[in-house]
Write an enzyme that holds these catalytic residues in place. Structure first.
Site, short mmCIF file in Angstrom:
data_model
loop_
_atom_site.label_atom_id
_atom_site.label_comp_id
_atom_site.label_asym_id
_atom_site.label_seq_id
_atom_site.Cartn_x
_atom_site.Cartn_y
_atom_site.Cartn_z
N GLU A 159 40.75 30.57 35.69
CA GLU A 159 39.37 31.01 35.53
C GLU A 159 38.49 30.06 34.71
O GLU A 159 37.99 30.44 33.64
CB GLU A 159 39.31 32.40 34.89
CG GLU A 159 39.99 33.46 35.72
CD GLU A 159 39.74 34.88 35.20
OE1 GLU A 159 39.18 35.04 34.11
OE2 GLU A 159 40.10 35.83 35.91
N GLU A 352 45.63 37.56 40.14
CA GLU A 352 45.46 38.65 39.17
C GLU A 352 44.72 39.79 39.84
O GLU A 352 43.75 39.56 40.57
CB GLU A 352 44.62 38.25 37.94
CG GLU A 352 45.29 37.38 36.93
CD GLU A 352 44.40 37.06 35.73
OE1 GLU A 352 43.49 37.87 35.39
OE2 GLU A 352 44.60 35.99 35.14
C1 GBH Z 1 41.20 37.76 33.30
O1 GBH Z 1 39.85 37.60 33.02
C2 GBH Z 1 41.99 36.80 32.47
O2 GBH Z 1 42.51 35.75 33.27
C3 GBH Z 1 43.09 37.45 31.68
O3 GBH Z 1 43.55 36.57 30.70
C4 GBH Z 1 42.58 38.75 31.11
O4 GBH Z 1 43.49 39.33 30.23
C5 GBH Z 1 42.31 39.68 32.26
O5 GBH Z 1 41.48 39.11 33.21
C6 GBH Z 1 41.71 41.02 31.84
O6 GBH Z 1 40.48 40.86 31.24
O7 GBH Z 1 31.83 44.03 34.13
O8 GBH Z 1 32.58 45.22 36.06
O9 GBH Z 1 31.32 43.20 36.35
C7 GBH Z 1 38.98 38.31 33.88
C8 GBH Z 1 37.70 38.54 33.21
C9 GBH Z 1 36.98 40.10 34.93
C10 GBH Z 1 35.57 39.40 33.14
C11 GBH Z 1 35.78 40.67 35.63
C12 GBH Z 1 34.40 39.97 33.83
C13 GBH Z 1 33.58 41.59 35.28
C14 GBH Z 1 33.78 43.05 35.55
N1 GBH Z 1 36.62 39.02 34.05
N2 GBH Z 1 34.78 41.04 34.68
S1 GBH Z 1 32.28 43.93 35.54
#
Ligand code: GBH
Length: 439
Positions: A159, A352
């Site tokens: 990411e 993921e």
């Molecule tokens: C991942 O990040 C990482 O790779 C991992 O390390 C982490 O632990 C895991 O996910 C969980 O967070 O607010 O509904 O629009 C993903 C991070 C996921 C952040 C999607 C923003 C938007 C969801 N992103 N999120 S929303």
């Protein structure tokens, strides 16, 4: 939500890879046995992590990896995605840990899938420096030379979009910079690092190389021109900026001019062919024109001066993190990728997918995963070439700026005693994998 619950999950294609994911900084602990990373520096300052915690011990996986590999074996996964900590590899004996881990995985019949960078940059490096890309390729060569006899599947970066946005544009992740659009060179240098890493891995004889990019559909708040434009721009920033250069060898229109260096020649490196394309999927984002407040990104408030605003997706259950549960967003994302990239899209692996919920009897996590696995199967039926699915995460861990408050694991971790307890979702996933295997 899980309207199909009760009917069996359809059979995935033969050879489909089922796995679970983790990352080094989030689980390993043993911070005294590695050089500091930007995350160690960041969490040492007060007010950065919600519960004031650090990852100095985390799940203590460094010392308990045998127990954790036994949990993987009990789960019956084909593959385990973990990350190799660059600052640990820089310390004497650090690579020995991954050597032992890979041996243990191989002995348990679980395919090791290392990610070579999952946000824990050595504290003395900086993605604003172009040189970090070349230094990353050196790190990759060191790791591939040591593990390459047993590792056949590699992930360069995790990411880069989130690492750029949260770490360098908004400052809620390490290294805590708030550069807004001046953070774009961080994206370019990571993409360059990816391309150089692909070359380094090939030179070390590796195949099975991919990247794990975070993606989700962007839903315009309305059909109004201003909302459509704002949503289009958001989609460029969070999705296309990281997929187009890798898959097409080009930046989305107008973005290349904002990047440093000889962008055209860098793009030839960035688009070095990968064997598969990794997608981390959590939820879609609804986006409209700027309004009084810019909304939140994954729980992080956005500055009002951005040219878009993130809106709530209404009428959906949300996870403990507040993220909406939208399984069909995964089907939409993948069919959209196929339509956009056509034959140039490599086979896809979901690197993921998961959700934060408390509790050991986690029926809500089972419902989330059940619905997303079905949505993934629909994408395959629609003709998308998907080769694998990894749940985030094997176990509860250090959830970055949220500390230990958000639990994504199939296995519960008591952060006082470090005891591991498989949740209901662990048993559900194990049973799913059994029914997916030919008898
Ligand atoms: C991942 O990040 C990482 O790779 C991992 O390390 C982490 O632990 C895991 O996910 C969980 O967070 O607010 O509904 O629009 C993903 C991070 C996921 C952040 C999607 C923003 C938007 C969801 N992103 N999120 S929303």
């Amino acid at each position: 939500m899980a309207t199909d619950a009760g009917t069996a999950i359809p059979r995935f294609p033969p050879g489909f890879l089922w796995g679970v994911s983790t990352s080094a900084h989030q689980i390993e602990g043993a911070a005294e046995k590695r050089e500091p990373s930007v995350w160690d520096v960041f969490t040492a300052a007060p007010g950065r992590v919600k519960d004031g915690s650090t990852a100095a011990v985390a799940c203590d996986h460094y010392h308990r990896y045998r127990e954790d590999v036994a949990l993987l074996a009990g789960l019956g996964v084909d593959a385990y995605r973990f990350s190799v900590s660059w600052p640990r590899v820089n310390s004497p004996g650090g690579l020995d840990f991954y050597d032992r881990l890979v041996d243990e995985l191989c002995a348990a019949g679980v395919r090791p899938v290392p990610t070579l960078f999952h946000w824990d940059l050595p504290a003395d490096r900086d993605w604003l420096d172009r040189d970090t890309a070349a230094r990353f390729a050196d790190h990759v060569t060191v790791v591939a030379d040591r593990l390459g006899d047993r590792v056949g599947t590699w992930i360069t970066l995790n990411e880069p979009a989130e690492h750029t946005l949260l770490g360098h544009a908004l400052g809620t992740h390490a290294p805590g910079r708030r550069l807004l659009f001046d953070a774009l060179p961080v994206a370019h240098h990571q993409l360059l690092a990816h391309g150089l890493a692909v070359r380094a891995l090939r030179a070390a004889g590796a195949d099975g190389i991919g990247i794990a990019n975070s993606h989700g559909p962007t839903w315009p708040a309305s059909r109004d021109q201003a909302d459509l434009e704002a949503a289009g721009f958001y989609d460029v920033l969070l999705n296309r900026l990281f997929a187009d250069p890798v898959v097409l060898g080009a930046y989305p229109e107008g973005m290349g001019d904002l990047m440093p260096g000889d962008v055209e020649s860098d793009l030839k490196v960035i688009t070095e062919p990968v064997d598969w394309y990794g997608v981390n999927y959590y939820a879609p984002t609804r986006v409209g024109a700027p309004q009084g407040t810019a909304g939140e990104f994954g729980g992080v408030p956005l500055p009002a001066e951005l040219p878009f605003s993130v809106r709530e997706i209404e009428g959906r259950p949300v996870t403990d993190f507040g993220w909406p549960v939208v399984p069909e967003g995964l089907t939409e994302l993948l069919t959209g990728f196929r339509d956009r990239y056509g034959d140039r899209l490599p086979p896809v692996v979901i690197t993921e997918n998961g959700c934060s919920y408390d509790g050991v009897d986690d029926q809500d996590r089972i419902a989330y995963l059940d619905a997303h696995v079905r949505a993934l199967h629909r994408a395959i039926e629609a003709g998308v070439d998907v080769r694998g699915y990894f749940v985030w995460s094997l176990m509860d861990n250090f959830e970055w700026a949220e500390g230990y408050a958000r639990r994504f694991g199939l296995v519960h971790v008591d952060f006082e005693t470090l005891e591991r307890t498989p949740k209901a979702s662990y048993h559900w996933f194990r049973d799913l994998l059994r029914t997916q295997r030919p008898a």
